[in-house]
Design an enzyme around this catalytic site. Structure first.
Site, PDB file in Angstrom:
ATOM      1  CB  SER A 103     -11.086   8.437  -0.429  1.00  0.00           C
ATOM      2  OG  SER A 103     -11.746   7.184  -0.374  1.00  0.00           O
TER       3      SER A 103
ATOM      4  CG  HIS B  67      -8.023   4.949   0.487  1.00  0.00           C
ATOM      5  ND1 HIS B  67      -8.398   4.443   1.709  1.00  0.00           N
ATOM      6  CD2 HIS B  67      -9.071   5.683   0.033  1.00  0.00           C
ATOM      7  CE1 HIS B  67      -9.634   4.848   1.994  1.00  0.00           C
ATOM      8  NE2 HIS B  67     -10.062   5.600   0.991  1.00  0.00           N
TER       9      HIS B  67
END
Length: 283
Positions: free
Chosen positions: A37, A264
């Site tokens: 990711s 993230h």
């Protein structure tokens, strides 16, 4: 007579240059992006319509930034949640391909991030420490007390050998490629933290920070043993962790962030990862 000879020679030379020009044009770099990711840019919009939304891959991830800046021909195989096993087997059967399917002797450049999902290091550690921090209202170091060396042992015993083997297999699949593996940018500062954004007890902030440093260290070691370039983001991402304000941070916090996938990199973080990878590779 001499003038005729000179003119003929000049015309011949011009004809040769015009004929030769197309064959001398450099082919674009055959660039394959692999990984999890942090490479897919999961959480950043817009999503890439060419792949299942399960991967949460954005068109603004660092591989796309690199390709746009260099003119490389990108094959993006990145997918959120990827582990090293997903290099050689479909992460989502009948939906995605094994990531290594894109590699060949014609591949010129490969970039990746990998290892954070093996043994669920990121997910387990952050979730466990977050839960423990909520219970103690942010005081003490409950996560370190409960888990001690557990996560570090997982990194040494599971993540390191998996990354090492993956890089060896990658080199065999793409023997002529330049390969760069990026470290993970800092999620937390060295001390204190930001409990309202990242519900980690104050004493556990350095515990998780050291855990991330350990993860990056074994990835760097695996890279060194396989002739892969390691892009160290530790110094570059210092001061850009999830506790910093919007516009400064590269990684979004667990709460009140701007990404739909928390913890993230945001679009700025992906752009900075691209910048430092290109600098390291001399692109």
């Amino acid at each position: 007579m001499k003038r005729r000879i000179a003119l003929a020679a000049a015309l011949a030379a011009t004809s040769l240059l015009v004929t030769a020009a197309p064959s001398q044009a450099a082919d674009p770099v055959n660039y394959v992006a692999l990984g999890d990711s942090y490479s897919a840019g999961s959480g950043v919009l817009p999503l890439d319509p060419s792949i299942t939304p399960l991967c949460a891959r954005t068109t603004r991830n660092y591989p796309n930034v690199i390709a746009a800046a260099t003119g490389a021909q990108l094959t993006d195989m990145t997918c959120g949640g990827a582990q090293t096993k997903d290099f050689t087997a479909a992460q989502y059967p009948f939906v995605t391909q094994p990531q290594f399917n894109a590699l060949s002797a014609e591949t010129d450049l490969v970039t990746l991030t990998i290892g954070g999902n093996d043994a669920s290091i990121f997910i387990s550690a952050i979730a466990a420490c977050g839960s423990a921090g909520v219970v103690t209202l942010g005081f003490g170091s409950p996560c370190k007390t409960i888990y001690g060396n557990y996560f570090d042992n997982q990194i040494d015993q599971t993540v390191y050998p998996a990354v090492l083997q993956a890089l060896r297999d990658l080199r065999a699949k793409a023997p002529n490629a330049r390969v760069a593996i990026l470290g993970y940018p800092w999620i937390l500062p060295a001390t204190d933290g930001c409990f309202l954004l990242m519900p980690i007890a104050k004493g556990d902030v350095p515990y998780l920070r050291n855990l991330q440093a350990h993860l990056n260290q074994v990835i760097a070691t695996a890279a060194g043993q396989t002739g892969v370039t390691f892009v160290d983001l530790a110094a570059a991402s210092e001061g850009h962790d999830a506790c910093k304000p919007i516009g400064t941070r590269w990684v979004e916090p667990a709460l009140w962030g701007t990404n739909f996938v928390p913890v993230h990199p945001n679009a700025l973080g992906e752009a900075k990862m691209a910048q430092h990878a290109m600098t390291k590779l001399g692109l």
